[in-house]
Scaffold this motif. Structure first.
Motif, mmCIF file in Angstrom:
data_model
loop_
_atom_site.group_PDB
_atom_site.id
_atom_site.type_symbol
_atom_site.label_atom_id
_atom_site.label_comp_id
_atom_site.label_asym_id
_atom_site.label_seq_id
_atom_site.Cartn_x
_atom_site.Cartn_y
_atom_site.Cartn_z
ATOM 1 N N SER A 1 -3.820 6.985 8.681
ATOM 2 C CA SER A 1 -3.655 5.792 7.850
ATOM 3 C C SER A 1 -2.339 5.089 8.125
ATOM 4 O O SER A 1 -2.267 3.859 8.100
ATOM 5 C CB SER A 1 -3.773 6.152 6.366
ATOM 6 O OG SER A 1 -5.112 6.472 6.058
ATOM 7 N N VAL A 2 -1.303 5.855 8.407
ATOM 8 C CA VAL A 2 -0.012 5.244 8.759
ATOM 9 C C VAL A 2 -0.187 4.394 10.014
ATOM 10 O O VAL A 2 0.286 3.252 10.074
ATOM 11 C CB VAL A 2 1.077 6.324 8.954
ATOM 12 C CG1 VAL A 2 2.311 5.751 9.638
ATOM 13 C CG2 VAL A 2 1.445 6.955 7.621
ATOM 14 N N ARG A 3 -0.901 4.916 11.032
ATOM 15 C CA ARG A 3 -1.123 4.149 12.262
ATOM 16 C C ARG A 3 -1.888 2.852 11.972
ATOM 17 O O ARG A 3 -1.555 1.793 12.509
ATOM 18 C CB ARG A 3 -1.874 4.985 13.299
ATOM 19 C CG ARG A 3 -0.991 6.001 14.009
ATOM 20 C CD ARG A 3 -1.679 6.630 15.203
ATOM 21 N NE ARG A 3 -2.904 7.324 14.882
ATOM 22 C CZ ARG A 3 -2.999 8.565 14.424
ATOM 23 N NH1 ARG A 3 -1.894 9.265 14.216
ATOM 24 N NH2 ARG A 3 -4.168 9.115 14.186
ATOM 25 N N VAL A 4 -2.910 2.930 11.128
ATOM 26 C CA VAL A 4 -3.688 1.731 10.794
ATOM 27 C C VAL A 4 -2.803 0.689 10.122
ATOM 28 O O VAL A 4 -2.791 -0.482 10.511
ATOM 29 C CB VAL A 4 -4.897 2.082 9.882
ATOM 30 C CG1 VAL A 4 -5.533 0.834 9.285
ATOM 31 C CG2 VAL A 4 -5.938 2.881 10.658
ATOM 32 N N ILE A 5 -2.059 1.102 9.109
ATOM 33 C CA ILE A 5 -1.229 0.164 8.348
ATOM 34 C C ILE A 5 -0.145 -0.463 9.223
ATOM 35 O O ILE A 5 0.117 -1.657 9.144
ATOM 36 C CB ILE A 5 -0.633 0.868 7.100
ATOM 37 C CG1 ILE A 5 -1.747 1.163 6.094
ATOM 38 C CG2 ILE A 5 0.498 0.082 6.479
ATOM 39 C CD1 ILE A 5 -2.539 -0.042 5.627
ATOM 40 N N GLU A 6 0.461 0.329 10.081
ATOM 41 C CA GLU A 6 1.480 -0.222 10.968
ATOM 42 C C GLU A 6 0.866 -1.161 11.996
ATOM 43 O O GLU A 6 1.460 -2.189 12.354
ATOM 44 C CB GLU A 6 2.281 0.903 11.615
ATOM 45 C CG GLU A 6 3.182 1.588 10.593
ATOM 46 C CD GLU A 6 4.003 2.747 11.134
ATOM 47 O OE1 GLU A 6 3.718 3.227 12.269
ATOM 48 O OE2 GLU A 6 4.914 3.193 10.414
ATOM 49 N N LYS A 7 -0.346 -0.867 12.456
ATOM 50 C CA LYS A 7 -1.065 -1.755 13.373
ATOM 51 C C LYS A 7 -1.336 -3.108 12.713
ATOM 52 O O LYS A 7 -1.351 -4.141 13.373
ATOM 53 C CB LYS A 7 -2.389 -1.098 13.784
ATOM 54 C CG LYS A 7 -3.088 -1.778 14.938
ATOM 55 C CD LYS A 7 -4.444 -1.148 15.256
ATOM 56 C CE LYS A 7 -4.357 0.316 15.555
ATOM 57 N NZ LYS A 7 -5.660 0.897 15.924
ATOM 58 N N LEU A 8 -1.540 -3.095 11.395
ATOM 59 C CA LEU A 8 -1.794 -4.324 10.645
ATOM 60 C C LEU A 8 -0.519 -5.134 10.396
ATOM 61 O O LEU A 8 -0.591 -6.240 9.872
ATOM 62 C CB LEU A 8 -2.462 -3.996 9.302
ATOM 63 C CG LEU A 8 -3.862 -3.398 9.384
ATOM 64 C CD1 LEU A 8 -4.346 -2.978 8.001
ATOM 65 C CD2 LEU A 8 -4.839 -4.361 10.035
ATOM 66 N N GLY A 9 0.640 -4.564 10.743
ATOM 67 C CA GLY A 9 1.897 -5.288 10.594
ATOM 68 C C GLY A 9 2.702 -4.946 9.359
ATOM 69 O O GLY A 9 3.756 -5.535 9.109
ATOM 70 N N PHE A 10 2.242 -3.985 8.564
ATOM 71 C CA PHE A 10 2.985 -3.581 7.374
ATOM 72 C C PHE A 10 4.271 -2.879 7.785
ATOM 73 O O PHE A 10 4.325 -2.206 8.813
ATOM 74 C CB PHE A 10 2.148 -2.621 6.522
ATOM 75 C CG PHE A 10 1.091 -3.285 5.691
ATOM 76 C CD1 PHE A 10 1.236 -3.399 4.317
ATOM 77 C CD2 PHE A 10 -0.068 -3.790 6.277
ATOM 78 C CE1 PHE A 10 0.260 -4.009 3.543
ATOM 79 C CE2 PHE A 10 -1.053 -4.399 5.519
ATOM 80 C CZ PHE A 10 -0.890 -4.509 4.150
ATOM 81 N N GLU A 11 5.291 -3.048 6.948
ATOM 82 C CA GLU A 11 6.585 -2.407 7.197
ATOM 83 C C GLU A 11 6.883 -1.402 6.102
ATOM 84 O O GLU A 11 6.628 -1.663 4.922
ATOM 85 C CB GLU A 11 7.688 -3.457 7.260
ATOM 86 C CG GLU A 11 7.527 -4.395 8.434
ATOM 87 C CD GLU A 11 8.634 -5.433 8.518
ATOM 88 O OE1 GLU A 11 9.625 -5.333 7.747
ATOM 89 O OE2 GLU A 11 8.501 -6.341 9.345
ATOM 90 N N LEU A 12 7.452 -0.281 6.503
ATOM 91 C CA LEU A 12 7.849 0.760 5.557
ATOM 92 C C LEU A 12 9.015 0.243 4.727
ATOM 93 O O LEU A 12 10.026 -0.210 5.271
ATOM 94 C CB LEU A 12 8.254 2.026 6.307
ATOM 95 C CG LEU A 12 8.684 3.219 5.455
ATOM 96 C CD1 LEU A 12 7.526 3.722 4.594
ATOM 97 C CD2 LEU A 12 9.192 4.343 6.355
ATOM 98 N N THR B 1 0.858 -1.185 0.000
ATOM 99 C CA THR B 1 0.000 0.000 0.000
ATOM 100 C C THR B 1 0.889 1.228 0.000
ATOM 101 O O THR B 1 2.045 1.177 0.428
ATOM 102 C CB THR B 1 -0.979 0.000 1.201
ATOM 103 O OG1 THR B 1 -1.987 0.983 1.001
ATOM 104 C CG2 THR B 1 -0.265 0.248 2.517
ATOM 105 N N ALA B 2 0.350 2.328 -0.505
ATOM 106 C CA ALA B 2 1.066 3.611 -0.499
ATOM 107 C C ALA B 2 0.188 4.622 0.226
ATOM 108 O O ALA B 2 -1.030 4.663 0.017
ATOM 109 C CB ALA B 2 1.348 4.082 -1.922
ATOM 110 N N ILE B 3 0.816 5.425 1.078
ATOM 111 C CA ILE B 3 0.078 6.400 1.892
ATOM 112 C C ILE B 3 0.765 7.749 1.788
ATOM 113 O O ILE B 3 1.988 7.854 1.950
ATOM 114 C CB ILE B 3 0.053 5.957 3.369
ATOM 115 C CG1 ILE B 3 -0.619 4.581 3.499
ATOM 116 C CG2 ILE B 3 -0.651 6.992 4.233
ATOM 117 C CD1 ILE B 3 -0.508 3.982 4.882
#
Length: 190
Positions: A147-158, A138-140
């Motif tokens: 949205s960054v908080r949501v994606i990081e909560k889901l386990g995604f890594e930058l 995903t791109a934010i």
């Protein structure tokens, strides 16, 4: 009206289904909302443009169950946005095999209630378990802290930051093996 034949996926509080004409007004309202559009396109869309996007995009049949689906509250049947996984497109054309892209768009009046996280969890599971993706990306917009908080909560890594003249983006990825490891005993569950 009952749209059960259009349902692709469900979570605890949400139904994800094919868009229907009854969703048009709510879809167009989101497209006209400057808060929704601020980080996904940068400007509100006029009604005519939003209607065209709905007719040419949201209403089109999805292939392989990859699409942005109407996101509806189970309790009321209210359309609150569109969420889903879709093909991860290459810059030069084509798609990355075994990969999908995650999108989560929720109407402003439903922000802060955990719906984006709930939808994200449902589509991560769907993408890996049913669509057999190896990776979801995903791109934010870098200004979109929620949205960054949501994606990081889901386990995604930058994985990288894309700096542009007018807008910049964080690019995130979640690999199937990372998700599996996080679900081992004693590990944090995604």
């Amino acid at each position: 009206m009952n749209y059960s034949e259009y349902i692709i996926l469900e979570s605890e509080r949400l139904i994800f289904r094919q868009h229907v004409m009854a969703d048009l007004d709510a879809f167009c309202a989101m497209e006209a909302d400057p808060d929704v559009r601020r980080y996904v396109g940068g400007r509100p869309r006029p009604r005519e443009e939003a209607e065209r996007r709905f007719m040419e995009g949201a209403l089109r049949p999805a292939t392989n169950r990859m699409a942005m689906w109407a996101t509806v509250l189970k309790s009321t049947g209210q359309y609150i946005g569109r969420c889903g996984v879709y093909p991860h497109f290459k810059n030069g054309g084509g798609v990355y095999e075994g990969e999908g892209a995650l999108g989560l768009y929720i109407a402003t009046e439903y922000w802060g209630r955990g719906y984006a996280t709930e939808a994200g969890l449902a589509f991560v599971k769907f993408g890996f378990d049913e669509l057999k993706f190896n990776k979801i990306v995903t791109a934010i917009d870098i200004r979109n802290d929620a949205s960054v908080r949501v994606i990081e909560k889901l386990g995604f890594e930058l994985v990288r930051t894309e700096v542009g003249e007018h807008r910049s983006f964080y690019h995130y990825a979640l690999k199937k093996e990372s998700r599996i490891k996080s679900q081992e005993p004693g590990k944090k569950e995604v």
